[in-house]
Structure formats: C-alpha cells, structure tokens
Scaffold this motif. Structure first.
Motif, PDB file in Angstrom:
ATOM      1  N   PHE A 487      -1.847  -6.500  -4.451  1.00  8.00           N
ATOM      2  CA  PHE A 487      -0.943  -7.585  -4.821  1.00  8.00           C
ATOM      3  C   PHE A 487      -0.206  -7.296  -6.131  1.00  8.00           C
ATOM      4  CE2 PHE A 487      -2.860 -11.423  -2.346  1.00  8.00           C
ATOM      5  CZ  PHE A 487      -2.485 -10.826  -1.161  1.00  8.00           C
ATOM      6  N   TYR A 488      -0.730  -6.390  -6.937  1.00  2.85           N
ATOM      7  CA  TYR A 488      -0.058  -6.029  -8.185  1.00  2.85           C
ATOM      8  C   TYR A 488       0.762  -4.749  -8.040  1.00  2.85           C
ATOM      9  CZ  TYR A 488      -2.885  -9.641 -10.365  1.00  2.85           C
ATOM     10  OH  TYR A 488      -3.450 -10.844 -10.709  1.00  2.85           O
ATOM     11  N   ILE A 610      -0.513  -7.288 -19.218  1.00  2.00           N
ATOM     12  CA  ILE A 610      -1.577  -6.299 -19.375  1.00  2.00           C
ATOM     13  C   ILE A 610      -2.615  -6.464 -18.267  1.00  2.00           C
ATOM     14  CG2 ILE A 610      -3.479  -5.586 -20.868  1.00  2.00           C
ATOM     15  CD1 ILE A 610      -1.605  -6.094 -23.243  1.00  2.00           C
ATOM     16  N   LYS A 611      -2.956  -7.704 -17.941  1.00  3.95           N
ATOM     17  CA  LYS A 611      -3.905  -7.910 -16.845  1.00  3.95           C
ATOM     18  C   LYS A 611      -3.335  -7.365 -15.538  1.00  3.95           C
ATOM     19  CE  LYS A 611      -6.537 -11.386 -14.287  1.00  3.95           C
ATOM     20  NZ  LYS A 611      -7.151 -12.735 -14.297  1.00  3.95           N
ATOM     21  N   THR A 620      -2.625   2.177 -16.034  1.00  7.08           N
ATOM     22  CA  THR A 620      -3.696   1.771 -16.936  1.00  7.08           C
ATOM     23  C   THR A 620      -4.727   1.031 -16.096  1.00  7.08           C
ATOM     24  OG1 THR A 620      -4.195   0.617 -19.029  1.00  7.08           O
ATOM     25  CG2 THR A 620      -2.628  -0.450 -17.541  1.00  7.08           C
ATOM     26  N   SER A 621      -5.886   0.768 -16.646  1.00  5.89           N
ATOM     27  CA  SER A 621      -6.933   0.071 -15.890  1.00  5.89           C
ATOM     28  C   SER A 621      -7.899  -0.568 -16.871  1.00  5.89           C
ATOM     29  CB  SER A 621      -7.678   1.043 -14.970  1.00  5.89           C
ATOM     30  OG  SER A 621      -8.435   1.970 -15.734  1.00  5.89           O
ATOM     31  N   SER A 631       1.474  -0.808 -24.576  1.00  6.05           N
ATOM     32  CA  SER A 631       2.413  -1.150 -25.651  1.00  6.05           C
ATOM     33  C   SER A 631       3.818  -1.345 -25.084  1.00  6.05           C
ATOM     34  CB  SER A 631       2.413  -0.061 -26.729  1.00  6.05           C
ATOM     35  OG  SER A 631       3.006   1.133 -26.258  1.00  6.05           O
ATOM     36  N   ARG A 632       4.151  -0.598 -24.037  1.00  6.93           N
ATOM     37  CA  ARG A 632       5.459  -0.780 -23.404  1.00  6.93           C
ATOM     38  C   ARG A 632       5.519  -2.112 -22.658  1.00  6.93           C
ATOM     39  NH1 ARG A 632       4.726   4.770 -22.197  1.00  6.93           N
ATOM     40  NH2 ARG A 632       4.552   4.455 -19.947  1.00  6.93           N
ATOM     41  N   VAL A 633       4.394  -2.526 -22.091  1.00  2.59           N
ATOM     42  CA  VAL A 633       4.337  -3.854 -21.471  1.00  2.59           C
ATOM     43  C   VAL A 633       4.626  -4.927 -22.520  1.00  2.59           C
ATOM     44  CG1 VAL A 633       2.826  -5.546 -20.354  1.00  2.59           C
ATOM     45  CG2 VAL A 633       2.762  -3.150 -19.624  1.00  2.59           C
TER      46      VAL A 633
END
Length: 830
Positions: A487-488, A610-611, A620-621, A631-633
C-alpha cells in the motif's frame, strides 16, 4: 436496549480522554443521533498506551482509563441517554513489552513451562531447550556482557538490562557470590539458569519461539482455544455481560486465533445468560447499571475485524453480525472515482519510475507477491521455520528425501506469498488453497511435489496442528506484505490503497455499488460500515479529496511536476505518495495558516512521510533507517510549507470543493446505506487525517456541540471549510435511523435518467431515499444536471437536510440537490 444498534460512534479511550471524559460527551452523542457508543479497548493495558491493544491484564478495566468505577459511570450515562454500549476486545494477544506489568507473562518467564500460565501463550518450547527467547539486546550477548550492561539483582530476584527488568528463576542465583555480582562470568552463569534466553533484536525474526501479533515482538499470542485460557481471559468481559454493562463486542483480529469460528461460538455461549423473571427496562429509558433486568438472555451483538478480499464472503456459520466495515468502505470509495482517470494516472506512474531510474511498474499481483514473499523470508521467517518443524514425517519424506529444511521453508514461503486471502477456514475455503497451490507451481515449478503434498495434507487434516498453524500464518503475511508494504509502494492514487481495498480495482460503476449494497442488506444487514477508523491509512475526507485527482489527472501531473521541481526525494512514485498526502490534508481555509498551524502540519506530515517510507521498505526501513533519504522526505515537507506553498494552496483551492462534494456523498452512502453506520470520533466535521497516530488526535467536542446547537436553531450552513454541512448531514441521518428504523428495512436502487445520469446515485431504503452526486468535476464540465431526473416513488417527499419538498415520480435532480450535493428524503404524504 435494542438488540442491534441503529448506528455506532467510536470513541478512543486513553489516559488523556478517559471513561469519565467519555461520559461527559454522551449527551452530545445523544443529540447527534447516535444509537450506541463504541469504545476502544478498555482492559488494563501497558502504562501510557494510547490505543489499548496491548492489554497486560484482561481481568480488570484499565485504571488509567477510569477503572471499573469509571466504566460504571460511563455506562450509567449511556443508559440515561438511551445509548447502547459496544466495546472492542482483544482476544488474540497481550502486551509483554514490560513483563512486570503482565502477571501471566512474568510468571511464565520466572517458572517456564511449569508456570500455571504457560498454557496461555503460544510458545514453541522445543527449539530453545524450554526457554522463551526474548529479542531485546542491542548487540550479541557476548558484547553486552563484556560491556557490563546486564546486572543481576538477587535480592530483588530480577535481571536488569537498561529499562528491561526480567524475573529470575527461583534458586537461580544459588552459588553466585555475591548474588548481585556484575562479573560477566557470574552473570552468564545466572542467565543460563533462566527460563528465558536473551537475543540480539535482529535475530528475533529468525529465532523467536512465541507467536506474536503480526511482527510485533511486544505482543504475544494467547491460546484462547484452550477452555481454561478462554475463561481466564474473559473474566471481566463475562462480568460486563452478566451485569448488563455492554450490549455488544467488537472482536479484534479474529484471524489470528486458532479457531475463529469456535471462539465466536464460545463467546456466544458466554453471552447466553438465563433470563430473569424481572421485566426488561423500557428501551427508551435504558437499564440501570447492574440491574438484573438488563442482563442479556440472548447472544450478544458481535462484529469482527475481518478484512475480506474482492469476492470473498464472511463465513456464514460464524456467530457474528458481520464485519467492522472495511468492505463497505472500499465500495463507497470506488464509486466516487472516475474510471477515465486510470490510464493517465498509470502513465504518470510509469513516467515517474522512468525518471527515477526505476523499472516499469509491475502488475499489482506481482507487487503483492514480491512484498509478501519478502515478509515471509524476513520478518515472519520464524513462523515459516516453525511450520517446517511441524511438517508430518509422512508428508515430508514419503519414503524418499524431499528436500532440506531450507528447501521446505522456501516452498512454504512461496505458498504463503500466493495465498489470495487473509485466511481460509478449512475445510471451507479450499478454493483459496487451490489457487495458492496453482500459482506457486506456476511461479516455482521446482516446488510442484512439495506444494502438492502440503496442499493435500492441509485439505485432508484440517484440524491438525500444522494446518492450524499455517492458517494462522497466512494473515500476518498478507497484512505485512499488503497493508504495511504494498500500500506504500502502489502510489498512482493513494486513496485506493486503503485497508480492505484493492488498489488495482480502480473504480466501481453505480450498478456495481447497488449490487453490493443489496447483497449486504440481504446477507449482513447488521454489519458495521465505516469510512474512517483508527486503522485507516487516510480518513474518509482525505480519500474523498484525493478521488478528485482521477477526474483531473492532467492537472495533477502538471502540479506534481512543478512541486517535484522544488523538492523531491529522488524516488518519483514516493514523491507522488508524499505530495498526495500534502494536498490531502492541506487546510482549505487560508485563515488557518498560522505559524502554530504550520508547525503542527509540518510535524504531522514529516512523521507520516517517514513512516510511509519505512513501511514501503524501498529506500529506508524501520530496521535500517537511511538518514539521507529521510532528510529528503523532511525537505519535501519543509518545501510544502515554504517555496511550494503557492502551488499547493492553489491546487487545493481548486480540488477542495469537489472533495467536499465527494465527502458528503460518501457520508450519505455510508449513513443511509445497508448495515450499521459507524462514525469515527470527530468525523462528523471534516477530518483530514493520515495513518495512526495522526488519526488518534484529540477531538474538540465543544466546537461540535456548539455547531450542532446552531444547526438545531435553524442555521443552514454552506458547503465550506467549516464542515458544518457534514455535521448537518450526519446528525439528520443518524437521528432518522434512530427514530424511524422502519424507513431502513430494505434496499432498492432508484433509476436516474437523463444526460448526467452517471453523476447521481439514488436508492430507497424502505421509506428513506438517498440521492448523491458523483464525479463533480466532470458534472461541472458537462454543463451540470440539465434535465436529468430521478424516478421517486409516489407521494410528496421532504429533504430532512433542507426541509424542501419534492413531488414523487420524475423529479429533477437539479431541484432535489438544489441545496447540497446530497439529499435524504422521507415521504410526508402518500
């Protein structure tokens, strides 16, 4: 109290909003028109728990949530207001993050398999030499011991590792001088004598030996299939039923249980209490707390948190009134999505991937398979290994060598990855097993023999331990692979990536909605239906706004390009998800853009981004966070509130009114449609929330109470950022369902004819008629309703929202919907 609710209203009970605070809200719920108050879990949970699903003691009401006295006061308030009470319970697992808070778990860690509570937990003692493996160490044991990070306190009878406190087995410090020694050799000697074994947290996925809730090691599975365990785990619930404190129960995650159907039967037996001679209290008054007249003599109202895949049916033999409503949510969402938007949004997704140096998008089922396969091989590999250990010798060998443990684990992981639903209930649901077997053989023909052997055994031994365990594993693999990964990753239109939905099913035609609603009315008329819950990825109002993107795909592609030119994570599809989140929750009222509001919005969006990135597990995880990507998020969110703000604000100003129209239509379909509508706390006004914990923020009931009072004095609000129009619709629909239940006893679609007929949905519930707008942007482009008409039953009809009357027969939709994009009609004269 009526046996089935007309509607429910979910309240999130927590230390900051306890049962006494909930009791103060009850008069507002009554005025809103709510039938039953629906409480989140209230049994004793871990200290500070915001959600209550980490129950540590099922024998008492949580003290921080008000305790039994607070619960009694809440029930008294509900009864005085004529409200029923529905409570969420958690039979599958308990919280074990802090063993000292959970007396059952503490005793098992102290005494091991000899503990009287050992049978309560689903522990595989054999691979760990009779010990419970605890994955809490930040490094391997040798390193931790060398650093002196574990201390033995013999006087207190505990071992300490930072914040972790664990019980020592009786006599396990004998011979160690002194008992509180920090010497590594002495500590190691004491640890060897325990009924628990400490492990590095990274090894937990492979070597854990107790069943969890999904992959959460701090939630240990409970074996309620054991009669004594069921009784002990339901002592307090039984009291509620015996004393008439509750009218219904919501069952969390029944698919985690060994035998969900058997559990529900036992629960129904618990609720079937012999009737008393004293007469029942009048339904209009409600029984007093503890009054024997209130004690139930029929099975309690029960709904189950069961996610159904497309075309899947809820087991008809279960002792339940239905699901908690994700199936209805998926239907309502999709009927409001323009099918013409699918191709351009697919093309946008493909372009974003190409620009990011990524391969073309995979078919959705392949995306699901790969995510589920990865979960089975990593986070849930301990469950797969346990299945390998349970393989019957006859199945495994068959007179010849059929492979190593690793090969069997590989085959089982593949079969789990191809299972098309959360769970089958063998021997029922054998078609799902057949599908999984065929797909496994297609993808991995080298597993043909093993797959056929496993499938044959599952079918011929449906009550065996291997079968039970396999069926308890398909659900976690599905949930972690789909809800918490795919879903992500599937980001073309994120409003479709919702619990209970299939993002590849882009839209639903109006006849399809009517068919689904008719089936619900016929088969599960008392099931809950929902638009927002504590588990939804996005609130119903966010999804309603994002559905507009399917009507304006080119406009969205242009806006997204300009936004990404200002700030990008470098991952095009994830940028799509993140910028959709920004426009989905962006305040439509510019007056809300204060520095305080900006700071709150920045915090919410950053936490969400981030989540979402960690759940997607692409760059990432949770296990291996990538600080640079994250950091880009954060930079994208900062840009949304900075340099990109004019673009965001302009685009939201364009789509927000259409989103409001969609949200009102969704609310009407939900509130007037078949089933029991469940209103999530606060969503009677606009609620632009993302996944938890964002959707569990405090609700300002004072604002809602004041607005409702204005409405009741005759105020007719505009459809604007205040959300008062939604409150008007919610209150009038709930009151009508409560006060005139005879108007909602059947389902019949009503014809809509004319040039804009595809933009309207109309149905008759047995005297209450709903008319809703769909695809509002397309409606405006095509010139509006013109001479489109809805064919109403004979008589004179009154819109309960506006008070306007409408003649029966061929009624102009432009007239019916002259006040709002929705109407709820009742007949005033035959």
């Amino acid at each position: 109290m009526t046996a089935r609710p007309a509607s429910t209203y979910r309240l999130q009970i927590r230390p900051g909003f306890d049962l006494d605070a909930a009791a103060e809200v009850v008069p507002y719920l009554r005025d809103l028109g709510v039938g039953w108050a629906y409480l989140s879990p209230i049994l004793q949970s871990a200290a500070g728990s915001a959600h209550g699903y980490d129950v540590v003691d099922p024998t008492r009401v949580d003290a921080a949530r008000g305790g039994p006295e607070g619960f009694a006061r809440f029930v008294a308030a509900a009864r005085a207001a004529g409200l029923g009470v529905l409570v969420d319970i958690v039979p599958n697992h308990v919280g074990v993050a802090d063993p000292a808070q959970n007396p059952w778990w503490w005793d098992v860690l102290r005494l091991g398999v000899s503990s009287p509570h050992a049978a309560a937990f689903d522990i595989d003692w054999s691979p760990a030499d009779g010990r419970v493996r605890l994955p809490i160490l930040g490094a391997e044991l040798d390193e931790v011991l060398s650093a002196g990070e574990i201390a033995i306190d013999g006087d207190a009878g505990v071992a300490r590792y930072f914040d972790h406190v664990l019980p020592l087995a009786p006599g396990s410090t004998d011979g160690i001088e002194p008992a509180g020694s920090d010497d590594a050799a002495d500590v190691r000697a004491v640890l060897r004598r325990q009924h628990w074994e400490l492990q590095h947290w990274r090894r937990g996925d492979a070597e854990l030996n107790y069943r969890r809730f999904f992959t959460v090691t701090s939630l240990a599975g409970v074996r309620v299939e054991v009669p004594e365990v069921f009784d002990a785990a339901h002592v307090e619930v039984a009291r509620w039923l015996r004393e008439g404190l509750v009218d219904g129960l919501r069952i969390d995650h029944p698919d985690g249980l060994a035998d969900p159907g058997g559990y529900l039967e036992r629960l129904a037996g618990l609720a079937a209490i012999e009737p008393f001679d004293t007469p029942a209290a009048p339904a209009t008054q409600g029984p007093e707390v503890g009054d024997v007249a209130a004690r139930r003599c029929a099975p309690v109202y029960v709904v189950v948190e069961k996610i159904l895949e497309g075309g899947e049916e809820l087991p008809g033999w279960w002792a339940t009134d239905g699901t908690t409503g994700y199936d209805a949510m998926a239907e309502i969402d999709r009927v409001l999505v323009d099918p013409d938007g699918e191709t351009p949004l697919d093309e946008l997704d493909a372009r974003l991937r190409a620009e990011s140096g990524m391969p073309p998008p995979s078919p959705y089922l392949d995306l699901v398979h790969d995510a589920k396969r990865a979960v089975a091989e990593t986070a849930l590999q301990t469950e797969v290994r346990r299945l390998v250990r349970l393989l019957p010798a006859a199945l495994r060998d068959g007179g010849r060598d059929r492979g190593s443990d690793a090969e069997w684990a590989d085959a089982l992981a593949e079969l789990l990855a191809n299972f098309p639903v959360y769970r089958a209930y063998l021997p029922a649901g054998a078609e799902h097993l057949g599908h999984a077997a065929r797909e496994t053989i297609r993808r991995r023909p080298e597993f043909t023999g093993a797959t056929q052997a496993i499938a044959r055994h599952l079918q011929t031994d449906p009550d065996g331990e291997f079968t039970r365990r396999f069926m308890q594993t398909t659900g976690p693999v599905m949930a972690k692979g789909v809800e918490d990964t795919t879903f992500y990753r599937h980001t073309r239109l994120t409003s479709l990536a919702e619990v209970g939905g299939d993002p590849s099913a882009f839209s639903l035609a109006v006849p399809g909605l009517h068919a689904a609603f008719a089936r619900r009315q016929a088969a599960w008329p008392h099931a809950l239906t929902a638009l927002s819950t504590h588990d939804t990825k996005r609130s119903g109002d966010v999804r309603a706004r994002l559905a507009v993107l399917a009507e304006l795909p080119e406009r969205w592609a242009d806006a997204l390009d300009r936004l990404r030119a200002i700030a990008s994570t470098g991952h095009g599809p994830f940028d799509n998800l993140l910028w959709q989140a920004v426009v989905g929750v962006w305040p439509a009222d510019a007056g809300e853009n204060s520095s305080h509001a900006d700071a709150e919005l920045r915090e919410r969006l950053t936490a969400y981004g981030i989540k979402a990135a960690r759940e997607a597990k692409e760059r990432t995880s949770w296990e291996d966070p990538d600080a640079d990507f994250e950091s880009r998020v954060s930079a994208v969110v900062d840009a949304a509130l900075g340099a990109a703000r004019p673009i965001v604000a302009t685009f939201v100003a364009e789509i927000a009114p259409r989103g409001w129209s969609n949200a009102l239509s969704a609310a009407l379909l939900h509130l007037a449609g078949p089933g029991v509508p469940d209103v999530y706390q606060g969503t009677e006004l606009w609620d632009f929330s993302l996944v938890d914990p964002d959707n569990r923020r405090a609700v300002d009931f004072a604002v809602r109470r004041a607005l409702l009072a204005r409405l009741d004095r005759g105020w007719m609000p505009d459809v604007d950022a205040s959300g008062a129009a939604k409150l008007l619709l919610t209150s009038r629909a709930l009151r009508l369902r409560r006060d005139r239940p005879e108007l909602f006893t059947r389902y019949r679609d009503l014809p809509v004819v004319g040039p804009a007929s595809g933009h309207a949905i109309a149905f008759d519930r047995g005297g209450a008629v709903a008319v809703a707008t769909r695809l509002p942007a397309g409606l405006a482009r095509s010139g509006g309703w013109r001479d489109t008409a809805v064919l109403l039953p004979p008589g004179t009809w009154r819109d309960v929202l506006t008070g306007r009357t409408v003649p029966g027969g061929r009624a102009a939709v432009a007239g019916v919907l002259s006040g709002y994009p929705v109407a709820l009609l009742v007949r005033t004269r035959p």
